[in-house]
Design an enzyme around this catalytic site. Structure first.
Site, PDB file in Angstrom:
ATOM      1  N   HIS A   1       0.850  -1.191   0.000  1.00  0.00           N
ATOM      2  CA  HIS A   1       0.000   0.000   0.000  1.00  0.00           C
ATOM      3  C   HIS A   1       0.884   1.238   0.000  1.00  0.00           C
ATOM      4  O   HIS A   1       2.104   1.151   0.183  1.00  0.00           O
ATOM      5  CB  HIS A   1      -0.953   0.015   1.200  1.00  0.00           C
TER       6      HIS A   1
HETATM    7  P1  TYD Z   1      -1.772  -2.635   7.719  1.00  0.00           P
HETATM    8  O1  TYD Z   1      -1.087  -1.338   7.821  1.00  0.00           O
HETATM    9  O2  TYD Z   1      -2.818  -2.791   6.647  1.00  0.00           O
HETATM   10  O3  TYD Z   1      -0.691  -3.794   7.617  1.00  0.00           O
HETATM   11  P2  TYD Z   1       0.008  -4.409   6.339  1.00  0.00           P
HETATM   12  O4  TYD Z   1      -0.084  -3.377   5.282  1.00  0.00           O
HETATM   13  O5  TYD Z   1       1.403  -4.699   6.759  1.00  0.00           O
HETATM   14  O6  TYD Z   1      -0.733  -5.634   5.990  1.00  0.00           O
HETATM   15  O7  TYD Z   1      -2.415  -2.978   9.123  1.00  0.00           O
HETATM   16  C1  TYD Z   1      -3.117  -4.190   9.346  1.00  0.00           C
HETATM   17  C2  TYD Z   1      -4.284  -3.888  10.254  1.00  0.00           C
HETATM   18  O8  TYD Z   1      -3.805  -3.497  11.545  1.00  0.00           O
HETATM   19  C3  TYD Z   1      -5.134  -2.722   9.755  1.00  0.00           C
HETATM   20  O9  TYD Z   1      -6.196  -3.180   8.968  1.00  0.00           O
HETATM   21  C4  TYD Z   1      -5.605  -2.074  11.037  1.00  0.00           C
HETATM   22  C5  TYD Z   1      -4.589  -2.420  12.059  1.00  0.00           C
HETATM   23  N1  TYD Z   1      -3.685  -1.318  12.429  1.00  0.00           N
HETATM   24  C6  TYD Z   1      -4.048  -0.465  13.454  1.00  0.00           C
HETATM   25  O10 TYD Z   1      -5.140  -0.584  14.037  1.00  0.00           O
HETATM   26  N2  TYD Z   1      -3.192   0.504  13.856  1.00  0.00           N
HETATM   27  C7  TYD Z   1      -1.996   0.680  13.260  1.00  0.00           C
HETATM   28  O11 TYD Z   1      -1.202   1.587  13.672  1.00  0.00           O
HETATM   29  C8  TYD Z   1      -1.629  -0.165  12.162  1.00  0.00           C
HETATM   30  C9  TYD Z   1      -0.308  -0.004  11.445  1.00  0.00           C
HETATM   31  C10 TYD Z   1      -2.495  -1.155  11.788  1.00  0.00           C
END
Ligand code: TYD
Length: 135
Positions: free
Chosen positions: A51
């Site tokens: 992303h």
């Molecule tokens: P995401 O940033 O989508 O992780 P990746 O891109 O590595 O798969 O985060 C995964 C989930 O974690 C997201 O849907 C919501 C939660 N999240 C939070 O609640 N707070 C945060 O600071 C982060 C980074 C993620």
């Protein structure tokens, strides 16, 4: 706010008792930290991220182990292997980023300049490229 990704070396106090490094707001990194999260227990072969952010800036450190951060500016891909806790990668807003090749027991520390906001995510690469190249 910086425009380009960059590896930033952190202060390193070498000591026979164990080494020490640190990060302060707007000093070693070019922003004020609003949020810290970490990625751990990643099964072999998994990829995180995939992303970009409209506004968020981040700084990523491999506190333990190693992994690759793959950035894409919409035209070109840049791969950074992080494997030491005394440097990190500054990731500006509007770079597509993935994290992969996690070693066993690796620990990725991520510092961010704002709270978690799903609305700031761009999760569609084609949409990202259109937005990026429209600038
Ligand atoms: P995401 O940033 O989508 O992780 P990746 O891109 O590595 O798969 O985060 C995964 C989930 O974690 C997201 O849907 C919501 C939660 N999240 C939070 O609640 N707070 C945060 O600071 C982060 C980074 C993620």
């Amino acid at each position: 706010m910086k425009e380009k990704p960059e590896i930033i070396n952190l202060p390193k106090f070498l000591d026979p008792r164990g080494n020490l490094s640190f990060i302060e707001n707007n000093k070693q990194i070019p922003f004020k930290i609003a949020r810290t999260y970490w990625i751990y227990d990643v099964p072999g072969g998994e990829t995180r991220g995939g992303h970009a952010y409209h506004h968020l800036q981040e700084f990523i450190v491999a506190l333990s182990g190693s992994f690759d951060v793959v950035l894409n500016d919409g035209n070109k891909e840049y791969r950074f292997n992080l494997n030491r806790s005394y440097y990190g990668l500054y990731v500006p807003k509007m770079f597509w980023r993935s994290m992969e090749n996690f070693s066993t027991n690796s620990l990725a520390l991520v510092l961010a300049d704002n709270d978690y906001k799903e609305a700031d995510y761009i999760r569609d690469f084609e949409k990202f490229k259109l937005l990026k190249n429209a600038k």
